[in-house]
Design a protein around this motif. Structure first.
Motif, mmCIF file in Angstrom:
data_model
loop_
_atom_site.group_PDB
_atom_site.id
_atom_site.type_symbol
_atom_site.label_atom_id
_atom_site.label_comp_id
_atom_site.label_asym_id
_atom_site.label_seq_id
_atom_site.Cartn_x
_atom_site.Cartn_y
_atom_site.Cartn_z
ATOM 1 N N GLY A 146 0.965 -1.352 -0.071
ATOM 2 C CA GLY A 146 -0.203 0.040 -0.012
ATOM 3 C C GLY A 146 0.863 1.196 -0.024
ATOM 4 N N GLY A 147 2.172 1.194 -0.060
ATOM 5 C CA GLY A 147 3.017 2.229 -0.034
ATOM 6 C C GLY A 147 3.476 2.903 1.273
ATOM 7 N N PHE A 148 3.167 2.201 2.142
ATOM 8 C CA PHE A 148 3.641 2.705 3.663
ATOM 9 C C PHE A 148 5.203 2.555 3.636
ATOM 10 C CE2 PHE A 148 -0.624 2.442 4.092
ATOM 11 C CZ PHE A 148 -1.127 2.839 5.493
ATOM 12 N N ASP A 149 5.889 3.468 4.474
ATOM 13 C CA ASP A 149 7.155 3.518 4.732
ATOM 14 C C ASP A 149 7.364 2.460 5.967
ATOM 15 O OD1 ASP A 149 7.170 4.729 7.191
ATOM 16 O OD2 ASP A 149 7.657 6.732 6.311
ATOM 17 N N PRO A 150 8.567 2.234 6.040
ATOM 18 C CA PRO A 150 8.912 0.928 6.825
ATOM 19 C C PRO A 150 8.395 1.318 8.409
ATOM 20 C CG PRO A 150 10.641 1.001 5.449
ATOM 21 C CD PRO A 150 9.900 2.190 5.065
ATOM 22 N N GLN A 151 8.892 2.519 8.689
ATOM 23 C CA GLN A 151 8.485 2.771 10.319
ATOM 24 C C GLN A 151 6.942 2.983 10.259
ATOM 25 O OE1 GLN A 151 10.683 3.404 13.066
ATOM 26 N NE2 GLN A 151 8.662 2.427 13.538
ATOM 27 N N ASP A 152 6.096 3.630 9.531
ATOM 28 C CA ASP A 152 4.829 3.762 9.431
ATOM 29 C C ASP A 152 4.130 2.137 9.461
ATOM 30 O OD1 ASP A 152 4.880 6.422 9.604
ATOM 31 O OD2 ASP A 152 4.324 6.752 7.551
ATOM 32 N N ALA A 153 4.613 1.428 8.337
ATOM 33 C CA ALA A 153 4.034 0.036 8.482
ATOM 34 C C ALA A 153 4.295 -0.728 9.764
ATOM 35 C CB ALA A 153 4.581 -0.605 7.431
ATOM 36 N N THR A 154 5.398 -0.615 10.289
ATOM 37 C CA THR A 154 5.346 -1.637 11.496
ATOM 38 C C THR A 154 4.499 -0.918 12.717
ATOM 39 O OG1 THR A 154 7.603 -0.411 12.090
ATOM 40 C CG2 THR A 154 7.803 -2.295 11.017
ATOM 41 N N TRP A 155 4.519 0.242 12.744
ATOM 42 C CA TRP A 155 3.705 0.757 13.703
ATOM 43 C C TRP A 155 2.362 0.589 13.632
ATOM 44 C CZ3 TRP A 155 6.675 6.220 15.297
ATOM 45 C CH2 TRP A 155 7.662 5.887 16.020
ATOM 46 N N THR A 156 2.098 0.913 12.302
ATOM 47 C CA THR A 156 0.547 0.586 11.892
ATOM 48 C C THR A 156 0.110 -1.093 12.140
ATOM 49 O OG1 THR A 156 0.529 2.172 10.253
ATOM 50 C CG2 THR A 156 -1.223 0.819 9.769
ATOM 51 N N CYS A 157 1.017 -1.739 11.699
ATOM 52 C CA CYS A 157 0.750 -3.166 12.090
ATOM 53 C C CYS A 157 0.731 -3.564 13.442
ATOM 54 C CB CYS A 157 1.988 -4.080 11.546
ATOM 55 S SG CYS A 157 1.793 -5.726 11.598
ATOM 56 N N ASP A 158 1.071 -2.762 14.425
ATOM 57 C CA ASP A 158 0.947 -2.854 15.907
ATOM 58 C C ASP A 158 -0.354 -2.501 16.104
ATOM 59 O OD1 ASP A 158 2.021 -3.735 18.442
ATOM 60 O OD2 ASP A 158 2.360 -1.387 18.842
ATOM 61 N N ILE A 159 -0.640 -1.418 15.710
ATOM 62 C CA ILE A 159 -1.873 -0.880 16.126
ATOM 63 C C ILE A 159 -3.107 -1.765 15.846
ATOM 64 C CG2 ILE A 159 -3.571 1.183 15.700
ATOM 65 C CD1 ILE A 159 -1.217 2.824 15.385
ATOM 66 N N LEU A 160 -2.935 -2.382 14.496
ATOM 67 C CA LEU A 160 -4.169 -3.198 13.910
ATOM 68 C C LEU A 160 -4.317 -4.439 14.552
ATOM 69 C CD1 LEU A 160 -3.532 -2.551 9.913
ATOM 70 C CD2 LEU A 160 -5.210 -1.634 11.329
ATOM 71 N N VAL A 161 -3.236 -4.980 15.125
ATOM 72 C CA VAL A 161 -3.242 -6.244 16.018
ATOM 73 C C VAL A 161 -3.979 -5.845 17.263
ATOM 74 C CG1 VAL A 161 -2.057 -7.933 16.994
ATOM 75 C CG2 VAL A 161 -1.230 -7.312 14.658
ATOM 76 N N LEU A 162 -3.490 -4.643 17.815
ATOM 77 C CA LEU A 162 -3.960 -4.450 19.019
ATOM 78 C C LEU A 162 -5.658 -4.219 19.071
ATOM 79 C CD1 LEU A 162 -1.456 -1.900 20.378
ATOM 80 C CD2 LEU A 162 -2.042 -4.126 21.398
ATOM 81 N N LEU A 163 -5.791 -3.667 17.593
ATOM 82 C CA LEU A 163 -7.321 -3.368 17.555
ATOM 83 C C LEU A 163 -8.240 -4.570 17.235
ATOM 84 C CD1 LEU A 163 -9.731 -1.553 16.752
ATOM 85 C CD2 LEU A 163 -8.995 -1.317 14.384
ATOM 86 N N VAL A 164 -7.608 -5.707 16.680
ATOM 87 C CA VAL A 164 -8.172 -6.896 16.277
ATOM 88 C C VAL A 164 -8.405 -7.616 17.861
ATOM 89 C CG1 VAL A 164 -7.951 -9.230 15.694
ATOM 90 C CG2 VAL A 164 -7.361 -7.338 14.157
ATOM 91 N N THR A 165 -7.404 -7.563 18.621
ATOM 92 C CA THR A 165 -7.190 -8.276 19.874
ATOM 93 C C THR A 165 -8.359 -7.666 20.877
ATOM 94 O OG1 THR A 165 -4.915 -8.496 19.613
ATOM 95 C CG2 THR A 165 -5.863 -8.682 21.670
ATOM 96 N N ALA A 166 -8.499 -6.108 20.741
ATOM 97 C CA ALA A 166 -9.373 -5.710 21.819
ATOM 98 C C ALA A 166 -10.912 -5.982 21.308
ATOM 99 C CB ALA A 166 -9.109 -3.934 21.726
ATOM 100 N N VAL A 167 -11.234 -5.906 20.132
ATOM 101 C CA VAL A 167 -12.586 -6.114 19.606
ATOM 102 C C VAL A 167 -12.680 -7.517 19.854
ATOM 103 C CG1 VAL A 167 -13.934 -6.194 17.595
ATOM 104 C CG2 VAL A 167 -12.346 -4.245 17.761
ATOM 105 N N ALA A 168 -12.010 -8.574 19.734
ATOM 106 C CA ALA A 168 -12.214 -9.952 20.052
ATOM 107 C C ALA A 168 -12.412 -9.890 21.586
ATOM 108 C CB ALA A 168 -11.242 -10.701 19.619
ATOM 109 N N SER A 169 -11.652 -9.346 22.434
ATOM 110 C CA SER A 169 -11.794 -9.488 24.116
ATOM 111 C C SER A 169 -12.954 -8.941 24.384
ATOM 112 C CB SER A 169 -10.701 -8.488 24.530
ATOM 113 O OG SER A 169 -9.317 -9.240 24.360
ATOM 114 N N GLU A 170 -13.412 -7.632 23.746
ATOM 115 C CA GLU A 170 -14.737 -7.225 24.041
ATOM 116 C C GLU A 170 -15.892 -8.147 23.683
ATOM 117 O OE1 GLU A 170 -16.795 -2.811 23.542
ATOM 118 O OE2 GLU A 170 -16.066 -3.857 21.546
#
Length: 240
Positions: A146-170
């Motif tokens: 999607g054109g994300f640079d390495p730093q943005d991609a790695t931090w975005t990946c972290d946020i998205l995994v946290l989002l999935v986990t939080a929604v599943a926990s809820e």
């Protein structure tokens, strides 16, 4: 004494059941241990998954499980790996990377909610097993497509995994309350009525927009949250 021959009565010989008469136990393996643990998780929840409980389900001693998993934490990791391995990955395509990301995250969410309690296992130290890293690699591949640079991609990946986990926990918490779909709708309707009934002088925005506050099902809200993250990171990168 027998009334006929005067000889003492003899008890019939007791025949002990041969081990060959018993059903043969399935051989122990890591797969069998994880199968038993996931079955307990489904019926009784994560707290019930202990080495002793799994061993009892397999008709063996807890010590025998240590050949296959390194204690309860190792068992939890093996369970998480098994669930993660069911998630179908994506072949990154720059022309549809966002749809691919949505699809992958939705499959991650569904895999977690199919095994209530598993989401909680990701909230401590980040898992680093091969199967987890393979999923992480795929998420990063899509973000790079999607054109994300390495730093943005790695931090975005972290946020998205946290989002999935939080929604599943809820979802786990809500399911534990045992509400039916109808009861859940009635609950949301009650929240709406509460918002509408708030004093307008103190809560003018909430009371005026109660319908928007409760709008959308879980899937719609999840997709919105993912898009907000992606749009925000993209806009931030464009301002540099």
């Amino acid at each position: 004494m027998s009334p006929t021959d005067g000889q003492p009565l003899m008890n019939p010989p007791v025949r002990h059941r041969s081990t060959r008469d018993r059903p043969a136990k399935a051989p122990l393996s890591k797969e069998a241990v994880v199968d038993a643990a996931l079955a307990i998780l489904k019926t009784d929840g994560l707290e019930a998954v202990t080495m002793r409980r799994v061993a009892t389900a397999l008709d063996t001693g807890a010590a025998s499980l240590y050949v296959y998993v390194s204690g309860r934490e190792g068992l939890f990791q093996a369970m998480l790996d098994r669930v993660t391995a069911t998630i179908t990955l994506e072949a990154p395509d720059p022309s549809r990377w966002r749809d691919q990301l949505h699809s992958l995250l939705r499959r991650m969410h569904h895999a977690l909610i199919e095994h209530p309690g598993i989401a909680a296992l990701t909230l401590a130290d980040p898992p680093t097993s091969e199967v987890i890293l393979t999923l992480t690699e795929n998420l990063l591949e899509i973000l790079f497509a999607g054109g994300f640079d390495p730093q943005d991609a790695t931090w975005t990946c972290d946020i998205l995994v946290l989002l999935v986990t939080a929604v599943a926990s809820e979802d786990d918490v809500r399911r534990a309350r045992g509400r039916s779909d109808e009861e859940q709708r009635e609950y949301v309707d009650g929240i709406y009525k509460t918002f509408v009934g708030l004093p307008a002088d103190r809560f003018p925005i909430i009371s005026a927009h109660a319908a928007q506050m409760v709008a959308g099902d879980g899937d719609e809200r999840f997709r919105f949250a993912v898009d907000v993250v992606l749009d925000g990171v993209t806009a931030r990168a464009a301002r540099r």
